[in-house]
Design a protein around this motif. Structure first.
Motif, PDB file in Angstrom:
ATOM      1  N   ALA A  23      95.231 -53.052  20.520  1.00  0.00           N
ATOM      2  CA  ALA A  23      94.266 -54.127  20.758  1.00  0.00           C
ATOM      3  C   ALA A  23      93.473 -54.438  19.490  1.00  0.00           C
ATOM      4  N   LEU A  24      93.106 -53.412  18.740  1.00  0.00           N
ATOM      5  CA  LEU A  24      92.395 -53.641  17.486  1.00  0.00           C
ATOM      6  C   LEU A  24      93.281 -54.381  16.481  1.00  0.00           C
ATOM      7  N   GLN A  25      94.563 -54.027  16.445  1.00  0.00           N
ATOM      8  CA  GLN A  25      95.470 -54.683  15.521  1.00  0.00           C
ATOM      9  C   GLN A  25      95.627 -56.164  15.850  1.00  0.00           C
ATOM     10  N   GLN A  26      95.658 -56.488  17.131  1.00  0.00           N
ATOM     11  CA  GLN A  26      95.790 -57.880  17.528  1.00  0.00           C
ATOM     12  C   GLN A  26      94.538 -58.681  17.213  1.00  0.00           C
ATOM     13  N   ARG A  27      93.403 -58.095  17.450  1.00  0.00           N
ATOM     14  CA  ARG A  27      92.141 -58.797  17.205  1.00  0.00           C
ATOM     15  C   ARG A  27      91.798 -58.872  15.720  1.00  0.00           C
ATOM     16  N   MET A  28      92.408 -58.016  14.908  1.00  0.00           N
ATOM     17  CA  MET A  28      92.060 -57.973  13.501  1.00  0.00           C
ATOM     18  C   MET A  28      92.411 -59.268  12.783  1.00  0.00           C
ATOM     19  N   ASP A  42      82.317 -54.354  16.868  1.00  0.00           N
ATOM     20  CA  ASP A  42      81.999 -55.755  17.160  1.00  0.00           C
ATOM     21  C   ASP A  42      81.657 -56.523  15.881  1.00  0.00           C
ATOM     22  N   ARG A  43      80.983 -55.854  14.956  1.00  0.00           N
ATOM     23  CA  ARG A  43      80.639 -56.505  13.692  1.00  0.00           C
ATOM     24  C   ARG A  43      81.903 -56.855  12.907  1.00  0.00           C
ATOM     25  N   LEU A  44      82.872 -55.949  12.924  1.00  0.00           N
ATOM     26  CA  LEU A  44      84.092 -56.163  12.158  1.00  0.00           C
ATOM     27  C   LEU A  44      85.009 -57.182  12.813  1.00  0.00           C
ATOM     28  N   LEU A  45      85.074 -57.172  14.151  1.00  0.00           N
ATOM     29  CA  LEU A  45      86.010 -58.042  14.862  1.00  0.00           C
ATOM     30  C   LEU A  45      85.370 -59.325  15.363  1.00  0.00           C
ATOM     31  N   GLY A  46      84.051 -59.365  15.393  1.00  0.00           N
ATOM     32  CA  GLY A  46      83.391 -60.577  15.843  1.00  0.00           C
ATOM     33  C   GLY A  46      83.321 -60.719  17.342  1.00  0.00           C
ATOM     34  N   GLY A  47      83.695 -59.688  18.091  1.00  0.00           N
ATOM     35  CA  GLY A  47      83.630 -59.747  19.553  1.00  0.00           C
ATOM     36  C   GLY A  47      82.438 -58.977  20.067  1.00  0.00           C
ATOM     37  N   GLU A  48      82.507 -58.618  21.330  1.00  0.00           N
ATOM     38  CA  GLU A  48      81.423 -57.882  21.972  1.00  0.00           C
ATOM     39  C   GLU A  48      82.033 -56.959  23.012  1.00  0.00           C
ATOM     40  N   LEU A  83      89.574 -53.712   6.173  1.00  0.00           N
ATOM     41  CA  LEU A  83      89.167 -53.886   7.566  1.00  0.00           C
ATOM     42  C   LEU A  83      89.891 -52.898   8.473  1.00  0.00           C
ATOM     43  N   GLN A  84      91.165 -52.688   8.230  1.00  0.00           N
ATOM     44  CA  GLN A  84      91.923 -51.737   9.038  1.00  0.00           C
ATOM     45  C   GLN A  84      91.355 -50.326   8.902  1.00  0.00           C
ATOM     46  N   ALA A  85      90.988 -49.933   7.684  1.00  0.00           N
ATOM     47  CA  ALA A  85      90.405 -48.605   7.472  1.00  0.00           C
ATOM     48  C   ALA A  85      89.052 -48.479   8.161  1.00  0.00           C
ATOM     49  N   GLN A  86      88.220 -49.514   8.066  1.00  0.00           N
ATOM     50  CA  GLN A  86      86.911 -49.467   8.701  1.00  0.00           C
ATOM     51  C   GLN A  86      87.030 -49.434  10.227  1.00  0.00           C
ATOM     52  N   LEU A  87      87.977 -50.199  10.767  1.00  0.00           N
ATOM     53  CA  LEU A  87      88.173 -50.184  12.216  1.00  0.00           C
ATOM     54  C   LEU A  87      88.646 -48.818  12.698  1.00  0.00           C
ATOM     55  N   PHE A  88      89.555 -48.207  11.959  1.00  0.00           N
ATOM     56  CA  PHE A  88      90.043 -46.886  12.343  1.00  0.00           C
ATOM     57  C   PHE A  88      88.911 -45.863  12.308  1.00  0.00           C
ATOM     58  N   GLU A  89      88.070 -45.947  11.280  1.00  0.00           N
ATOM     59  CA  GLU A  89      86.941 -45.019  11.181  1.00  0.00           C
ATOM     60  C   GLU A  89      85.948 -45.229  12.323  1.00  0.00           C
ATOM     61  N   ALA A  90      85.630 -46.489  12.622  1.00  0.00           N
ATOM     62  CA  ALA A  90      84.689 -46.773  13.711  1.00  0.00           C
ATOM     63  C   ALA A  90      85.262 -46.351  15.060  1.00  0.00           C
ATOM     64  N   ARG A  91      86.550 -46.552  15.257  1.00  0.00           N
ATOM     65  CA  ARG A  91      87.170 -46.142  16.527  1.00  0.00           C
ATOM     66  C   ARG A  91      87.168 -44.629  16.681  1.00  0.00           C
ATOM     67  N   GLU A  92      87.459 -43.921  15.597  1.00  0.00           N
ATOM     68  CA  GLU A  92      87.426 -42.462  15.657  1.00  0.00           C
ATOM     69  C   GLU A  92      86.027 -41.953  15.972  1.00  0.00           C
ATOM     70  N   LEU A  93      85.022 -42.561  15.340  1.00  0.00           N
ATOM     71  CA  LEU A  93      83.648 -42.169  15.615  1.00  0.00           C
ATOM     72  C   LEU A  93      83.274 -42.480  17.057  1.00  0.00           C
ATOM     73  N   LEU A  94      83.707 -43.640  17.554  1.00  0.00           N
ATOM     74  CA  LEU A  94      83.428 -44.006  18.938  1.00  0.00           C
ATOM     75  C   LEU A  94      84.082 -43.024  19.903  1.00  0.00           C
ATOM     76  N   GLN A  95      85.325 -42.698  19.660  1.00  0.00           N
ATOM     77  CA  GLN A  95      86.039 -41.789  20.550  1.00  0.00           C
ATOM     78  C   GLN A  95      85.439 -40.381  20.508  1.00  0.00           C
ATOM     79  N   THR A  96      85.105 -39.904  19.309  1.00  0.00           N
ATOM     80  CA  THR A  96      84.561 -38.550  19.176  1.00  0.00           C
ATOM     81  C   THR A  96      83.182 -38.443  19.805  1.00  0.00           C
ATOM     82  N   SER A  97      82.299 -39.384  19.479  1.00  0.00           N
ATOM     83  CA  SER A  97      80.935 -39.322  20.016  1.00  0.00           C
ATOM     84  C   SER A  97      80.926 -39.518  21.530  1.00  0.00           C
TER      85      SER A  97
END
Length: 438
Positions: A247-252, A418-424, A339-353
């Motif tokens: 989903a992140l890859q499609q929205r990127m 959301d900041r990187l992808l522009g969604g919510e 952008l791909q690197a930042q999204l992966f980092e944010a997703r990992e942080l989201l999943q871990t936290s």
């Protein structure tokens, strides 16, 4: 009185005077300004995330500046449609009235080679870039509001938790004082309880200060729109789902940064086409009338002038435009990778936290609370020392603070996505095991 009893009494008196002063200082400092602020906040209506976002989108100065840039680009598009102005020329031959001739001439430059269409494409692509920058600014503002709102929710929870910890410490101090008065505990137990109460009071003061900072940060996102508001209305433990990598890859591809880089590339290519079109010189067509006094009649004047591209062939501008287009293409590729690197980092942080928050809510918090309750009852019955109660209370407080940290980290990671992808990302209904239970 035995010697060791006098020593314990003296130690308790000194500690009571020291701790009492420490308790009175922060309490007096906190009661000057914050009380009025809290009273004003209590009378104001509650603030929701939707209201905070709407105020920011309407009044934020940075977003207004991006809108003005987009409006300015409309002027550039309008100007690009303009054609060259005509020229009115007057010339006179001979100064004597009987033999002079006067020529009045209309000159018009004709653009050839598609210059006007290329110029319009450059301006339109510039407007697209401004539109992409506005979308990026709006996405960033929404993410900032979301992070600030959940930070405000967490700050409110910290104040509540610190207040509850202070009440617990005050109750433990009173219980210790009763045990000392009854001769069941040494005065040192009451001293330790007073120190713990002082630490809890200081922690409450820090939490209140952090709450005031969080409210100020939220207000700053609204610019000059001064709006009193009460407590933030929301559930800090309503956590967003972790998006899949697919989903992140499609929205990127529709992310604001990618769109902005893509439009910048299109603008650079349009600018290269414009410089290429400028290789062809624009002819000037002339039409006029000549009055020859000596002959006594008017003569029609028709002419065409064409610049000769001998000294200036516009090669330098063409080369520069082509290299800038290559730079924009490389920048687009770099933006996608970054952008791909930042999204992966944010997703990992989201999943871990999010996983850690669920684990803390389901396992650590109930166990820490149960251990504290058992230690408190055991101390009241004389089975445990007060040091055991302090350790259990500290463990419980640290677990609750860590839980809040993980909740806030989860929301901030979702805001970064959301900041990187522009969604919510919409928060999910929190399960029963994840409910915030102080």
């Amino acid at each position: 009185m035995p010697r060791h009893s006098r020593r314990w009494a003296a130690l308790a008196a000194v500690a009571s005077m020291t701790v009492g002063g420490a308790l009175a200082g922060p309490a007096a400092a906190a009661s000057e300004g914050p009380v009025a602020v809290q009273a004003q906040a209590a009378q104001a209506p509650a603030l929701s995330l939707q209201q905070a976002t709407a105020l920011a989108l309407e009044h934020n100065p940075g977003l207004r500046a991006a809108r003005q840039a987009l409006a300015a680009s409309d002027g550039a598009v309008l100007q690009s449609q303009a054609r060259p102005n005509p020229e009115l020329a007057y010339s006179q031959e001979d100064a004597r009235r009987a033999t002079r001739s006067v020529t009045l001439q209309w000159n018009q430059t004709v653009e050839v080679g598609g210059k006007r269409a290329a110029r319009m494409r450059v301006a339109e692509r510039g407007r697209d870039v401004a539109q992409a920058e506005l979308a990026a600014a709006e996405a960033a503002l929404r993410a900032d509001v979301r992070a600030a709102f959940y930070g405000l929710l967490a700050a409110q929870q910290r104040v509540d938790l610190s207040g509850q910890t202070l009440e617990i410490a005050r109750g433990a101090r009173e219980a210790a004082a009763k045990r000392v008065a009854a001769g069941k505990s040494a005065p040192l137990e009451e001293t330790k309880a007073r120190v713990a109460e002082s630490g809890a009071q200081l922690e409450l003061d820090r939490a209140r200060s952090a709450l005031r900072v969080a409210r100020s940060q939220m207000q700053a996102l609204w610019g000059d729109a001064v709006r009193p508001f009460g407590e933030a209305d929301g559930a800090v433990d309503a956590l967003p789902e972790v998006p899949s990598l697919q989903a992140l890859q499609q929205r990127m591809q529709e992310a604001p940064a990618v769109l902005r880089a893509r439009q910048a590339l299109e603008q650079s290519r349009a600018a290269a086409d414009l410089e290429r079109a400028r290789r062809l010189p624009d002819p000037t067509v002339s039409l006029g009338v000549k009055r020859a006094t000596e002959v006594g009649r008017n003569q029609l004047v028709i002419g065409v002038s064409v610049p000769l591209p001998v000294l200036d062939t516009n090669r330098g501008n063409q080369l520069q435009a082509l290299r800038l287009a290559d730079q924009a293409e490389d920048q687009l590729q770099a933006t996608r990778i970054d952008l791909q690197a930042q999204l992966f980092e944010a997703r990992e942080l989201l999943q871990t936290s999010r996983s850690q928050a669920s684990q803390l809510a389901g396992e650590v918090l109930p166990a820490a609370r149960s251990a504290y309750e058992l230690a408190s009852r055991g101390f009241a019955l004389g089975k445990f020392a007060y040091l055991d109660v302090l350790d259990a209370q500290r463990t419980w407080s640290e677990a609750r603070a860590q839980y809040l940290d993980q909740l806030l980290a989860t929301h901030r990671a979702a805001a970064d996505i959301d900041r990187l992808l522009g969604g919510e990302s919409a928060p999910t209904q929190r399960p029963a095991s994840d409910r915030f239970a102080p």
